[in-house]
Design an enzyme around this catalytic site. Sequence first.
Site: not given
Length: 283
Positions: A149, A152, A36
């Site tokens: 990202g 996924d 993240h």
Amino acid sequence: MNLFSSPQHFLTWRRSLSNKKSVGFVPTMGALHEGHLSLVRQSIQENDVTIVSIFVNPIQFGPKEDLKRYPRPLQKDRRLLAGLKVDGLFAPSVKSMIGQEILTKVSVHPLNEFLCGAPQFRGHSHFDGVATIVAKLFNIVSPQRAYFGLKDFQQVRVIEQMVKDLNIPVEIVRCPIVRERDGLAMSSRNQYLSPRERTLAPYIYRSLQSGRKLLRSHPNMSLKAISSQIKNQLKKIPEFKIEYIEFVDPQSLEGLRQKKGAVLLAAAVRLGTTRLIDNLLIK
Ligand code: PAF
């Protein structure tokens, strides 16, 4: 860093920002890790203002999934984001985002029903829940760019398609998978793993790498034969329960029999009570 706990509260601040400023947005469910933070850093580099959201979205969890136990370390997340000098953190309550019920759903079909979206795995309602909440977040935050990202990968494709189909004026920025030193793709769910499971988890990525190696060294081998070999490797470790290991088209996400241009090798594996996903885009 400004913190907002309802759309209304957030919108008052958002409307006060100059239209001349570019806004980058990183939607998350919190329990932030280096994956993240790399998205946040990229947004800060590329935009005047960066907004992060933390919202554990109930409508993307199935009834038997981990909504209740999903980690929610808000204070720690706040400190991490403040340290990076994020401008705004939008962390709405469930009540302020969902109310009683959402009657409108965004369903990106058929991208929502392949891989994780198959009925025996998470089902299409998972991606419908993601698309619906991301559409709401985009409407509230009004960013120029949003960062996702590639762990996924299917989620990224669903959102890219939604933005295109609905003319949502947001540029979707694909960001590389961030891995631990031993190759395990970073995920908020990795913290569910027991110490033994944690030592086994990197084999998922290694098996994808060996699939890529086979694909390159045996150009005539069928994709099915390669994925069977990968599955057989992983099956040697009894703790792994494979959901799928599949070669798919990186655009349509349809299963591939024949190699053609780029392929995505995608995996979902259960390790104890934890469901892990990973993928490799092979050009
Ligand atoms: O990837 C996630 O964390 C979530 O699926 C997202 C995009 C924030 C939507 O709830």
